[in-house]
Design a protein around this motif. Structure first.
Motif, PDB file in Angstrom:
ATOM      1  N   PRO A 205      44.841  -2.767  -7.024  1.00 45.01           N
ATOM      2  CA  PRO A 205      43.604  -2.039  -7.345  1.00 45.01           C
ATOM      3  C   PRO A 205      42.546  -2.959  -7.950  1.00 45.01           C
ATOM      4  CG  PRO A 205      45.331  -1.526  -8.934  1.00 45.01           C
ATOM      5  CD  PRO A 205      45.978  -2.326  -7.850  1.00 45.01           C
ATOM      6  N   GLN A 206      41.296  -2.736  -7.551  1.00 40.45           N
ATOM      7  CA  GLN A 206      40.197  -3.546  -8.065  1.00 40.45           C
ATOM      8  C   GLN A 206      39.743  -3.064  -9.445  1.00 40.45           C
ATOM      9  OE1 GLN A 206      37.126  -3.565  -5.064  1.00 40.45           O
ATOM     10  NE2 GLN A 206      38.565  -4.131  -3.456  1.00 40.45           N
ATOM     11  N   ASN A 207      39.998  -1.802  -9.767  1.00 40.45           N
ATOM     12  CA  ASN A 207      39.704  -1.267 -11.092  1.00 40.45           C
ATOM     13  C   ASN A 207      40.709  -0.158 -11.380  1.00 40.45           C
ATOM     14  OD1 ASN A 207      38.573   1.237  -9.888  1.00 40.45           O
ATOM     15  ND2 ASN A 207      36.965  -0.172  -9.210  1.00 40.45           N
ATOM     16  N   THR A 208      40.760   0.299 -12.622  1.00 38.87           N
ATOM     17  CA  THR A 208      41.770   1.282 -12.998  1.00 38.87           C
ATOM     18  C   THR A 208      41.148   2.480 -13.708  1.00 38.87           C
ATOM     19  OG1 THR A 208      42.208   0.112 -15.078  1.00 38.87           O
ATOM     20  CG2 THR A 208      43.612  -0.434 -13.191  1.00 38.87           C
ATOM     21  N   VAL A 209      41.908   3.573 -13.717  1.00 36.59           N
ATOM     22  CA  VAL A 209      41.527   4.811 -14.395  1.00 36.59           C
ATOM     23  C   VAL A 209      42.506   5.036 -15.542  1.00 36.59           C
ATOM     24  CG1 VAL A 209      41.270   7.309 -14.154  1.00 36.59           C
ATOM     25  CG2 VAL A 209      40.647   5.796 -12.245  1.00 36.59           C
ATOM     26  N   GLU A 210      41.985   5.093 -16.773  1.00 36.38           N
ATOM     27  CA  GLU A 210      42.866   5.322 -17.924  1.00 36.38           C
ATOM     28  C   GLU A 210      43.180   6.811 -18.047  1.00 36.38           C
ATOM     29  OE1 GLU A 210      42.686   4.857 -22.740  1.00 36.38           O
ATOM     30  OE2 GLU A 210      42.161   3.093 -21.532  1.00 36.38           O
ATOM     31  N   LEU A 211      44.457   7.126 -18.256  1.00 34.98           N
ATOM     32  CA  LEU A 211      44.909   8.513 -18.309  1.00 34.98           C
ATOM     33  C   LEU A 211      45.337   8.917 -19.709  1.00 34.98           C
ATOM     34  CD1 LEU A 211      47.135   8.683 -15.086  1.00 34.98           C
ATOM     35  CD2 LEU A 211      44.734   9.350 -15.326  1.00 34.98           C
ATOM     36  N   ALA A 216      48.861  11.626 -17.356  1.00 38.35           N
ATOM     37  CA  ALA A 216      49.876  10.580 -17.184  1.00 38.35           C
ATOM     38  C   ALA A 216      51.222  11.197 -16.812  1.00 38.35           C
ATOM     39  CB  ALA A 216      50.007   9.756 -18.459  1.00 38.35           C
ATOM     40  N   GLU A 217      51.592  12.267 -17.501  1.00 37.91           N
ATOM     41  CA  GLU A 217      52.870  12.929 -17.230  1.00 37.91           C
ATOM     42  C   GLU A 217      52.899  13.490 -15.814  1.00 37.91           C
ATOM     43  OE1 GLU A 217      55.912  15.788 -19.756  1.00 37.91           O
ATOM     44  OE2 GLU A 217      53.771  15.833 -20.193  1.00 37.91           O
ATOM     45  N   ARG A 218      51.811  14.143 -15.416  1.00 39.99           N
ATOM     46  CA  ARG A 218      51.742  14.709 -14.062  1.00 39.99           C
ATOM     47  C   ARG A 218      51.753  13.616 -13.000  1.00 39.99           C
ATOM     48  NH1 ARG A 218      48.562  18.500 -16.873  1.00 39.99           N
ATOM     49  NH2 ARG A 218      46.679  17.260 -16.628  1.00 39.99           N
ATOM     50  N   LEU A 219      51.008  12.525 -13.252  1.00 39.28           N
ATOM     51  CA  LEU A 219      50.950  11.445 -12.268  1.00 39.28           C
ATOM     52  C   LEU A 219      52.313  10.792 -12.081  1.00 39.28           C
ATOM     53  CD1 LEU A 219      49.175   9.629 -10.413  1.00 39.28           C
ATOM     54  CD2 LEU A 219      49.170   8.005 -12.307  1.00 39.28           C
ATOM     55  N   LEU A 220      53.017  10.490 -13.181  1.00 41.78           N
ATOM     56  CA  LEU A 220      54.322   9.845 -13.059  1.00 41.78           C
ATOM     57  C   LEU A 220      55.320  10.736 -12.337  1.00 41.78           C
ATOM     58  CD1 LEU A 220      54.652   8.043 -16.511  1.00 41.78           C
ATOM     59  CD2 LEU A 220      54.137   7.018 -14.290  1.00 41.78           C
ATOM     60  N   LYS A 221      55.210  12.038 -12.555  1.00 46.37           N
ATOM     61  CA  LYS A 221      56.087  12.966 -11.826  1.00 46.37           C
ATOM     62  C   LYS A 221      55.779  12.925 -10.332  1.00 46.37           C
ATOM     63  CE  LYS A 221      59.315  16.064 -11.644  1.00 46.37           C
ATOM     64  NZ  LYS A 221      60.725  15.660 -11.878  1.00 46.37           N
ATOM     65  N   ILE A 245      51.357   6.011 -25.030  1.00 44.71           N
ATOM     66  CA  ILE A 245      51.599   7.237 -24.266  1.00 44.71           C
ATOM     67  C   ILE A 245      52.791   7.049 -23.354  1.00 44.71           C
ATOM     68  CG2 ILE A 245      50.668   8.760 -22.472  1.00 44.71           C
ATOM     69  CD1 ILE A 245      47.917   8.424 -23.710  1.00 44.71           C
ATOM     70  N   LEU A 246      52.844   5.886 -22.696  1.00 44.53           N
ATOM     71  CA  LEU A 246      53.965   5.610 -21.810  1.00 44.53           C
ATOM     72  C   LEU A 246      55.284   5.649 -22.574  1.00 44.53           C
ATOM     73  CD1 LEU A 246      54.406   4.880 -18.806  1.00 44.53           C
ATOM     74  CD2 LEU A 246      54.447   2.482 -19.488  1.00 44.53           C
ATOM     75  N   SER A 248      55.926   7.337 -25.267  1.00 44.41           N
ATOM     76  CA  SER A 248      56.227   8.720 -25.674  1.00 44.41           C
ATOM     77  C   SER A 248      56.763   9.541 -24.527  1.00 44.41           C
ATOM     78  CB  SER A 248      54.975   9.388 -26.243  1.00 44.41           C
ATOM     79  OG  SER A 248      54.052   9.703 -25.222  1.00 44.41           O
ATOM     80  N   LEU A 249      56.476   9.107 -23.281  1.00 46.50           N
ATOM     81  CA  LEU A 249      56.979   9.803 -22.102  1.00 46.50           C
ATOM     82  C   LEU A 249      58.371   9.314 -21.706  1.00 46.50           C
ATOM     83  CD1 LEU A 249      53.727   9.882 -19.930  1.00 46.50           C
ATOM     84  CD2 LEU A 249      54.756  11.769 -21.228  1.00 46.50           C
ATOM     85  N   GLY A 250      58.868   8.326 -22.443  1.00 51.72           N
ATOM     86  CA  GLY A 250      60.232   7.852 -22.194  1.00 51.72           C
ATOM     87  C   GLY A 250      60.366   6.851 -21.097  1.00 51.72           C
ATOM     88  N   GLU A 251      59.233   6.227 -20.654  1.00 50.35           N
ATOM     89  CA  GLU A 251      59.303   5.221 -19.591  1.00 50.35           C
ATOM     90  C   GLU A 251      59.565   3.851 -20.181  1.00 50.35           C
ATOM     91  OE1 GLU A 251      59.547   5.930 -16.590  1.00 50.35           O
ATOM     92  OE2 GLU A 251      58.791   7.968 -16.515  1.00 50.35           O
TER      93      GLU A 251
END
Length: 251
Positions: A205-211, A216-221, A245-246, A248-251
């Protein structure tokens, strides 16, 4: 840590579990068959096959298994009906997602992928809707725990070999190259004793979107369920999840 590197790191941590389920070997076997079908069984003249063989070895696929798959693919029509497709869409929080797939039923696969996106707050888009947000690069991933050299030494070796950039996180170091120089850089570093956990042409990716936490939880699922879809070979996305955040999600 941002999209490409972050998702690659999460996947790497789960690789042993995937291998235990046999999923990763099945996926690599399909890739090997298509590579042989397009370019023949000799990795010296079929660079795509060479890359996939390296991926298979990095995933601890036995050499005998690799040889049998290549022999099978070169002597039969198995895999001849597999079609290569790229799907593009948006995940939660407006994250751009690109999928590389191999399927023997385009309609079935499109329906399944569209359903997954919809279920997790995203949508499958038209061809070209997010491709412009990604650049193709050669990607060589090293496990930091297996390295005897410092990050500075790795960076120096990589840049001297012709790499474009070196990125790091707590577990891995990723060497990026122009696609045309990928084979040259990989070969040069391999001669110096480097062993790669992953080596491929990737979409960066040339740029990123901060979640935030919810997206974040929905995207990782979504990403996890796409990974479990048999036809999906590779997933690329331009998300950034703050480390707290990552964690806290257990990743």
């Amino acid at each position: 840590m941002s999209g490409h590197s972050k998702w690659a790191n999460i996947k790497h941590k789960k690789a042993k579990a995937d291998a235990a389920k046999g999923r990763i070997f099945t996926r690599l076997g399909r890739e090997l068959m298509v590579a042989v079908r397009h370019g023949g069984p000799d990795p010296e003249t079929n660079f795509r096959l060479k890359i996939i063989m390296d991926k298979a070895r990095a995933a601890n696929m036995p050499n005998d298994n690799i040889a049998r798959l290549i022999q099978r693919a070169s002597g039969s029509q198995e895999g001849a009906n597999l079609e290569e497709i790229v799907y593009e869409g948006y995940g939660p929080g407006g994250v751009a997602v690109m999928l590389e797939l191999l399927t023997d039923n385009r309609n079935r696969t499109a329906s399944e992928i569209r359903h997954l996106f919809s279920r997790h707050g995203g949508n499958l888009g038209e061809s070209g809707c997010v491709a412009w947000m990604f650049s193709q690069k050669g990607s060589l991933v090293l496990e930091r725990a297996a390295l005897e050299k410092s990050v500075d030494e790795v960076m120096m070796d990589a840049l001297e070999a012709g790499a474009e950039d070196v990125q790091e996180d707590e577990d891995t170091i990723e060497i990026l190259t122009e696609p045309a120089r990928f084979a040259e850089v990989e070969e040069t570093l391999a001669k110096k004793g480097y062993q790669f956990a992953e080596a491929k042409i990737a979409r960066i990716p040339q740029n990123t979107v901060e979640l935030g936490r919810g997206d974040a939880e929905r995207l990782l699922k979504l990403m996890e369920e796409l990974e479990e879809q048999d036809d999906v070979q590779e997933i690329y996305a331009n998300f950034d999840i703050p480390d707290e955040i990552l964690a806290s999600l257990g990743e």
